[in-house]
Design an enzyme around this catalytic site. Structure first.
Site, short mmCIF file in Angstrom:
data_model
loop_
_atom_site.label_atom_id
_atom_site.label_comp_id
_atom_site.label_asym_id
_atom_site.label_seq_id
_atom_site.Cartn_x
_atom_site.Cartn_y
_atom_site.Cartn_z
N ARG A 156 -8.49 7.72 -14.31
CA ARG A 156 -9.61 6.81 -14.51
C ARG A 156 -10.93 7.59 -14.45
O ARG A 156 -10.98 8.73 -13.99
CB ARG A 156 -9.61 5.72 -13.43
CG ARG A 156 -8.50 4.71 -13.57
CD ARG A 156 -8.44 3.77 -12.37
NE ARG A 156 -7.98 4.44 -11.16
CZ ARG A 156 -7.88 3.85 -9.97
NH1 ARG A 156 -8.21 2.58 -9.83
NH2 ARG A 156 -7.44 4.52 -8.92
N LYS B 60 -12.18 7.47 -7.04
CA LYS B 60 -11.48 7.66 -5.77
C LYS B 60 -12.31 8.48 -4.80
O LYS B 60 -13.29 9.13 -5.16
CB LYS B 60 -10.13 8.35 -6.00
CG LYS B 60 -9.15 7.49 -6.79
CD LYS B 60 -8.85 6.16 -6.10
CE LYS B 60 -8.07 6.34 -4.82
NZ LYS B 60 -7.80 5.03 -4.14
N TYR C 285 -14.50 4.12 -4.38
CA TYR C 285 -13.56 3.65 -3.37
C TYR C 285 -13.48 4.71 -2.28
O TYR C 285 -13.24 5.89 -2.56
CB TYR C 285 -12.17 3.45 -3.97
CG TYR C 285 -12.03 2.25 -4.87
CD1 TYR C 285 -12.25 0.96 -4.39
CD2 TYR C 285 -11.68 2.40 -6.21
CE1 TYR C 285 -12.13 -0.15 -5.22
CE2 TYR C 285 -11.55 1.29 -7.05
CZ TYR C 285 -11.78 0.02 -6.54
OH TYR C 285 -11.65 -1.07 -7.36
N HIS D 3 -12.14 3.78 1.35
CA HIS D 3 -11.02 3.45 2.25
C HIS D 3 -11.11 4.25 3.54
O HIS D 3 -10.14 4.87 4.00
CB HIS D 3 -9.67 3.72 1.55
CG HIS D 3 -9.47 2.90 0.31
ND1 HIS D 3 -9.26 1.54 0.35
CD2 HIS D 3 -9.46 3.24 -1.01
CE1 HIS D 3 -9.13 1.07 -0.87
NE2 HIS D 3 -9.25 2.07 -1.72
N GLU E 58 -14.69 -1.09 -2.07
CA GLU E 58 -13.77 -2.07 -1.49
C GLU E 58 -14.37 -2.93 -0.39
O GLU E 58 -13.74 -3.89 0.07
CB GLU E 58 -12.50 -1.37 -0.96
CG GLU E 58 -12.69 -0.57 0.31
CD GLU E 58 -13.20 0.84 0.09
OE1 GLU E 58 -13.27 1.60 1.08
OE2 GLU E 58 -13.52 1.19 -1.07
N SER F 139 -7.08 -4.77 -7.95
CA SER F 139 -6.02 -5.51 -7.27
C SER F 139 -5.17 -6.27 -8.28
O SER F 139 -3.95 -6.40 -8.12
CB SER F 139 -6.63 -6.48 -6.26
OG SER F 139 -7.27 -5.78 -5.21
N VAL G 198 -3.82 -9.24 -5.01
CA VAL G 198 -2.62 -8.45 -5.28
C VAL G 198 -1.38 -9.32 -5.20
O VAL G 198 -0.53 -9.32 -6.10
CB VAL G 198 -2.51 -7.28 -4.28
CG1 VAL G 198 -1.14 -6.61 -4.40
CG2 VAL G 198 -3.60 -6.25 -4.51
N LEU H 163 -4.67 -7.25 2.88
CA LEU H 163 -5.92 -6.49 2.96
C LEU H 163 -6.86 -7.18 3.93
O LEU H 163 -7.07 -8.39 3.87
CB LEU H 163 -6.61 -6.40 1.59
CG LEU H 163 -8.00 -5.78 1.60
CD1 LEU H 163 -7.91 -4.28 1.87
CD2 LEU H 163 -8.74 -6.04 0.30
N VAL I 97 1.29 -1.57 -1.72
CA VAL I 97 0.02 -1.53 -2.43
C VAL I 97 -1.12 -1.25 -1.46
O VAL I 97 -2.19 -0.78 -1.86
CB VAL I 97 -0.22 -2.85 -3.19
CG1 VAL I 97 -1.49 -2.80 -4.01
CG2 VAL I 97 0.97 -3.16 -4.10
N ALA I 98 -0.89 -1.53 -0.17
CA ALA I 98 -1.93 -1.37 0.85
C ALA I 98 -2.00 0.03 1.43
O ALA I 98 -2.71 0.26 2.41
CB ALA I 98 -1.69 -2.38 1.98
N ASP J 22 -3.54 2.63 0.57
CA ASP J 22 -4.90 3.17 0.62
C ASP J 22 -5.59 2.85 1.93
O ASP J 22 -6.46 3.59 2.38
CB ASP J 22 -5.74 2.58 -0.53
CG ASP J 22 -5.69 3.43 -1.78
OD1 ASP J 22 -5.39 4.63 -1.67
OD2 ASP J 22 -5.93 2.90 -2.87
N ARG K 65 3.63 6.28 3.63
CA ARG K 65 2.72 7.42 3.52
C ARG K 65 2.38 7.58 2.05
O ARG K 65 3.21 7.27 1.17
CB ARG K 65 3.34 8.70 4.07
CG ARG K 65 4.69 9.05 3.48
CD ARG K 65 5.24 10.34 4.07
NE ARG K 65 6.62 10.59 3.72
CZ ARG K 65 7.05 11.08 2.56
NH1 ARG K 65 6.16 11.39 1.62
NH2 ARG K 65 8.33 11.29 2.33
N VAL L 286 2.38 4.89 -4.01
CA VAL L 286 1.34 5.60 -4.77
C VAL L 286 -0.03 5.03 -4.40
O VAL L 286 -0.25 3.82 -4.47
CB VAL L 286 1.60 5.47 -6.29
CG1 VAL L 286 0.46 6.10 -7.08
CG2 VAL L 286 2.92 6.13 -6.64
N ASN M 168 -2.94 5.39 -5.77
CA ASN M 168 -3.86 5.02 -6.86
C ASN M 168 -3.05 4.41 -8.00
O ASN M 168 -3.07 4.88 -9.13
CB ASN M 168 -4.68 6.22 -7.34
CG ASN M 168 -3.83 7.38 -7.81
OD1 ASN M 168 -2.71 7.56 -7.37
ND2 ASN M 168 -4.38 8.18 -8.72
#
Length: 372
Positions: A15, A75, A94, A96, A118, A134, A179, A240, A267-268, A270, A279, A298, A300
């Site tokens: 991205r 990121k 982002y 985080h 975020e 999301s 999400v 989240l 998905v959480a 991050d 992890r 993953v 991202n």
């Protein structure tokens, strides 16, 4: 103001933080935009498109960081970028931070102004800069989970929609936010047997209405979580808490009770992850197996579909980025919506959830006496 857009260096992050239309918008207001050569290549945006919109194409990232007053990224900065940041520079991306004390400390050391996509938050609780990603991540979660259940990926070999005479796959979604809703819509569309869990009964009612009742909705409590997780073929962690670390709702004990070859998509991750075993992984090596459960973590996920994700993200971020460029971060942050995004300033933490996550002092923006 001079705006800089470096190429993302996170593995397989394709991205980019600006489109040619965004460049034109900055340029039309008298701002200068520096775009690193090749920054848009992964999103199918050539340098010529940026140049045609008024951007200066810069060969290397160091030059972008050195000259920019406002850096736009997708990121969080990584180790090679830390030394390039300088005091007073505004970083809009982002972050985080609640999931990484090390990154928080480095941003404090560099005395940058860190504005996190975020934690920009509307009065009704909506996170407008997180919503588009999301949506993408939620829709990808079922796709990633279905692939993780395939035998070749280490899964138990289940087809989520099943076939005649064979049961459907059971999907449990923790969290009914953006999400979770999008994962639910895709899961139901796949034909899976979907259960979704949340603390808000009104949100559960909304999700049920969206999918016309083709879902089991459960209130969040320890018994419901354990039962639904342990019985699932696929678990999707989608909780989240803005700015804060994600609660670990899926424990090792839960995983030990799941069938071998089941799958978990976090998905959480991050924000620290919704499972004790989660992890961060990458698109090149997205999965690992623990307690017999295939984990897809993953960090991202929307980077898998960068063209769609770039345009969806920048549609949301550009108005705020323009406000920062036009008025400076401090004046722009008089808007409480954008103020929620300001996480660190001049060596101090300004977001209470970030401070709480790392047991650091918090200096609220309304009591800020610094410049900027």
């Amino acid at each position: 103001m001079r705006i800089g857009v470096p190429t993302e260096i996170k593995p397989d992050e394709n991205r980019v933080a600006i489109t040619p239309a965004g460049v034109a918008a900055f340029h039309g207001r008298g701002h200068e935009v520096l775009v690193q050569a090749g920054a848009g290549r992964g999103s199918a945006i050539p340098d010529a498109a940026y140049a045609g919109a008024g951007a200066a194409i810069v060969d290397d990232a160091a030059d972008v960081w050195d000259r920019a007053e406002l850096v736009l990224k997708v990121k969080e900065p990584l180790e090679p970028e830390f030394e390039a940041m300088r005091p007073g520079q505004v970083l809009f991306t982002y972050l985080h931070l609640a999931a990484s004390k090390a990154l928080t400390e480095r941003l404090l050391e560099r005395r940058v102004v860190g504005v996190a996509y975020e934690t920009v938050q509307l009065a009704d609780g909506t996170l407008p800069l997180l919503v588009p990603m999301s949506e993408v991540a939620g829709r990808l979660a079922v796709q990633a989970g279905a692939a993780s259940l395939e035998r070749i990926a280490g899964g138990k070999g289940i087809l989520l929609p099943g076939v005649s005479g064979v049961r459907r796959g059971r999907v449990t979604i923790l969290g009914a936010g953006v999400v979770g809703l999008n994962a639910c819509v895709v899961g139901v569309g796949f034909g899976a047997d979907v259960t979704i869990i949340d603390i808000n009964p009104l949100r559960l009612a909304y999700v049920r209405d969206v999918v016309q009742g083709h879902v089991t909705t459960l209130m969040s409590n320890a018994a419901n979580i354990e039962g639904a997780v342990c019985d699932a073929d696929l678990v999707i962690c989608a909780v989240l808490i803005p700015g804060a670390r994600t609660p670990r709702l899926v424990t090792r004990r839960h995983l030990e009770q799941m069938e071998d070859g089941s799958a978990l998509v976090d998905v959480a991750v991050d924000q620290g992850g919704g499972a004790e075993t989660s992890r961060p992984t990458t698109h090149r090596e997205p999965r690992f197996v623990e307690h017999g459960v295939v984990h897809y973590c993953v960090s991202n996920m929307p980077g898998a579909v960068p063209h769609t994700s770039t345009y969806a993200l920048t549609n949301a971020t550009m108005a705020y980025a323009l406000d920062i460029a036009d008025h400076g971060w401090r004046q722009a942050a008089r808007d409480p919506v954008l103020a929620g995004g300001v996480n660190v300033v001049d060596g101090r933490v300004t977001h209470p959830a970030v401070a709480g996550a790392h047991d650091l002092d918090c200096t609220p923006l309304d009591g800020w006496t610094g410049g900027g």
